[in-house]
Design a protein around this motif. Structure first.
Motif, short mmCIF file in Angstrom:
data_model
loop_
_atom_site.label_atom_id
_atom_site.label_comp_id
_atom_site.label_asym_id
_atom_site.label_seq_id
_atom_site.Cartn_x
_atom_site.Cartn_y
_atom_site.Cartn_z
N TYR A 351 -6.12 23.85 -11.55
CA TYR A 351 -6.24 24.31 -11.13
C TYR A 351 -5.44 24.89 -9.72
CZ TYR A 351 -9.39 26.66 -7.59
OH TYR A 351 -10.26 26.87 -7.31
N LEU A 352 -5.05 23.76 -9.24
CA LEU A 352 -4.33 23.50 -7.75
C LEU A 352 -2.50 24.49 -8.53
CD1 LEU A 352 -5.33 20.40 -6.68
CD2 LEU A 352 -5.71 22.81 -5.32
N LEU A 353 -1.93 24.53 -10.07
CA LEU A 353 -0.56 25.26 -9.56
C LEU A 353 -1.61 26.57 -9.80
CD1 LEU A 353 0.69 22.79 -12.30
CD2 LEU A 353 1.47 23.39 -10.16
N LEU A 354 -2.65 26.52 -10.83
CA LEU A 354 -2.86 28.54 -10.97
C LEU A 354 -2.98 28.65 -9.45
CD1 LEU A 354 -4.89 28.01 -13.93
CD2 LEU A 354 -2.44 28.83 -14.00
N LYS A 355 -3.92 28.55 -8.69
CA LYS A 355 -3.97 28.80 -7.54
C LYS A 355 -3.20 28.91 -6.21
CE LYS A 355 -7.74 30.05 -5.90
NZ LYS A 355 -8.31 30.96 -5.92
N ASP A 509 -13.76 29.53 -6.98
CA ASP A 509 -13.61 28.60 -6.27
C ASP A 509 -13.61 26.12 -6.99
OD1 ASP A 509 -12.14 25.52 -4.47
OD2 ASP A 509 -13.19 25.93 -2.88
N TRP A 510 -13.10 26.30 -7.63
CA TRP A 510 -13.21 25.44 -8.61
C TRP A 510 -13.38 23.69 -8.17
CZ3 TRP A 510 -11.00 21.24 -11.22
CH2 TRP A 510 -11.72 20.91 -11.82
N LEU A 511 -12.94 23.94 -6.90
CA LEU A 511 -12.75 22.65 -6.05
C LEU A 511 -14.46 22.59 -5.54
CD1 LEU A 511 -9.33 22.24 -4.92
CD2 LEU A 511 -10.42 21.47 -7.16
N GLU A 512 -14.74 22.96 -4.84
CA GLU A 512 -16.41 23.16 -4.73
C GLU A 512 -17.25 22.86 -5.01
OE1 GLU A 512 -18.20 23.17 -1.40
OE2 GLU A 512 -16.32 23.80 -1.48
N GLN A 513 -17.80 21.83 -4.95
CA GLN A 513 -17.68 20.42 -5.92
C GLN A 513 -19.33 19.53 -5.76
OE1 GLN A 513 -15.46 18.82 -8.62
NE2 GLN A 513 -15.06 20.41 -9.27
N ARG A 514 -20.09 19.40 -5.67
CA ARG A 514 -20.40 18.20 -6.21
C ARG A 514 -19.93 16.74 -6.41
NH1 ARG A 514 -27.04 18.59 -6.64
NH2 ARG A 514 -26.05 19.01 -8.58
#
Length: 534
Positions: A351-355, A509-514
């Motif tokens: 995810y971070l690489l794609l962003k 924002d995929w990193l916005e997780q619980r």
């Protein structure tokens, strides 16, 4: 209002029932009122003590947290503990009192008093270990705590002696065919998705949407099943989780509830008395899954299998030998700890690489330049030797998205300990919070940016790379970290060598997780297509 004749003023003060009208005197109500008054007095006096005379009273933090553990439990149960704790550190500094008897630390670079990692998780020669808080770990069904939880120190040392050779570079080299087999299965699934293409809104040809997180989890669980007990789960072949793996993911949300129950002895005892039968059966089925796999592996002992359990069985007859119950516990440990966290880390990296397209382009150029002849020449050893920027990307993903983002509490032993220049009383629970430490500006410049370059040899910029300890620190750190790094390098290098990925919805924002100790992840949907040059 009338009173009984002859009642004195002291009687009125000492007997609440004296205020009741004649004829309505109730001993039960009298007891209830007295008990309520005593409870209020206890709570008030406890709060005053917590804020003034308690050994932790001088440490910063919200007054409500100093008086009660409820705010912390609420943050844990709702899945907001990670960012809640980060916000507390941002407001109060590198040390926060987040409950009456608990301190959270940031391993702060600007503090001249030393390292919180070293003080809490390290163990100097001759010093007493900070034991792990047992109630933080879900109690094993058979009562045997494993190498990654609250095993007593002598048992932990024995476990490490048994398993350390299983994660050495020499043993992993002998196991490379197992890794390659499952990575090839992953690439086959991705190739199938890439060859079924659809047009994108930008006019480019894209592969059908595919959940990269799920595929990475399939791969890591298959590898660990094969490597540990020569019994792969077949997730990549079936493209589905087994009921056991599904149950593992579903149970993550209840970990904080289990921690609440286990924290209070009375509550823990009461729960054991009223625990629903369905819950007991679910826990037993989970335990039996690993136990049955161990029994099946032991029945094949004469087949000359070369896996982790072959090393376990070599210790039989020695002082380090594992009992059958200890084998059951550790089969469960390795199946989960070596799978879910590794898959999580790689999904975060994708995810971070794609962003960050410029970082993605840079790492693809490195991988494809290092292996111009394709997949056939790529090994774990060569990936480690040739792919320095990929390694930096993995480290940066672990910093921004640590698979275990919370702090794991330890208990300060007698007579107490100085941590970051401040004396902490014995019995206090202390921890270093991963997420808050890795986002601390004194440790990492521009902490919210994905900057793999900070991890390259010779990088300048003032970053404290020693603050990054995603595998833990000290004698109880993750025994499998060498394997995890080699596995991630191999899988990510093969993926980047052969495929190009694109987020299906880049605005999310995929990193916005619980987080419930571990992250609660949503699918990572991507389009995949075969690389033009690899």
């Amino acid at each position: 209002m009338s009173w009984t004749a002859g009642t004195s003023v002291p009687d009125l003060v000492l007997k609440p029932s004296s205020f009741l009208p004649v004829g309505n005197h109730s001993p039960f109500l009298s007891i209830l009122i007295t008990s309520s008054a005593l409870l209020v007095a206890y709570l008030v006096s406890g709060t005053i003590y917590a804020l003034t005379l308690h050994p932790l009273a001088r440490f910063p933090g919200p007054h409500l947290c100093a008086a009660s553990r409820i705010p912390f439990w609420y943050a844990c149960i709702t899945g907001h503990q990670v960012r809640w704790m980060h916000a507390l550190h941002t407001r109060y500094g590198p040390v926060v009192r987040y409950s009456p008897n608990d301190l959270s630390f940031v391993d702060e670079g600007s503090n001249s008093a030393g390292s919180a990692w070293k003080a809490i998780h390290g163990q100097e020669k001759g010093e007493t270990e900070f034991p792990k808080a047992k109630e933080w770990f879900v109690a094993p069904e058979n009562g045997i705590y494993g190498i990654n939880s609250a095993a007593p120190l002598p048992s932990h040392r024995r476990y490490r002696r048994v398993f350390r050779s299983a994660f050495s570079s020499s043993f992993l080299r002998t196991q490379e065919p197992r890794f390659q087999k499952h990575v090839s299965a992953l690439l086959s699934v991705l190739t199938s998705a890439a060859t079924t293409t659809i047009p994108s809104v930008t006019g480019n040809t894209q592969g059908v949407p595919i959940d990269v997180l799920e595929l990475l989890n399939f791969t890591t669980f298959d590898i660990m099943g094969d490597l540990t007990l020569s019994q792969p789960l077949g997730l990549l072949a079936s493209r589905a989780y087994t009921p056991w793996v599904s149950a593992v993911f579903a149970s993550l949300r209840v970990i904080p509830l289990a921690q609440v129950i286990q924290h209070y002895p009375v509550l823990n005892t009461l729960f054991r008395l009223i625990e629903p039968k369905a819950v007991k059966e679910m826990k037993y089925r989970h335990f039996r899954h690993s136990a049955d796999r161990v029994d099946a592996r032991l029945a094949r002992d004469g087949e000359g299998l070369d896996d982790i359990w072959s090393l376990v069985l070599r210790s039989e007859g020695s002082d380090d030998a594992l009992s059958l119950e200890e084998m059951y516990t550790h089969a469960d440990v390795f199946m989960l700890a070596g799978s879910e966290t590794t898959g999580t880390a790689m999904a975060g990296l994708v995810y971070l690489l794609l962003k960050n397209p410029e970082k993605m382009d840079k790492v693809k150029r490195e991988v494809r330049g290092a292996f111009p002849d394709g997949i056939g020449e790529l090994t774990m050893e060569l990936a480690a030797a040739r792919l320095g920027y990929l390694d930096a990307c993995i480290q940066e993903a672990l910093r921004m998205y640590p698979p275990v983002p919370v702090g794991v509490p330890r208990e300060v032993p007698v007579p107490g300990k100085e941590i970051l220049g401040r004396w902490v009383a014995p019995g206090t629970r202390v921890s270093v919070h991963h997420y808050a430490t890795y986002r601390w500006p004194a440790n990492f410049a521009e902490p919210d940016r994905f900057l793999p370059e900070r991890h390259l040899a010779g990088a300048c910029g003032g970053d404290r790379r020693e603050a990054l300890q995603p595998f833990g620190f000290g004698p109880r750190n993750c025994i499998g970290q060498n394997m995890a790094m080699q596995e991630m390098r191999l899988i990510m290098a093969c993926l980047l060598l052969k495929f190009d990925l694109e987020l299906c919805d880049p605005e999310v924002d995929w990193l916005e997780q619980r987080a419930f100790v571990l992250w609660e992840k949503r699918p990572l949907m991507c389009h995949v297509r075969e690389a033009v040059v690899y």
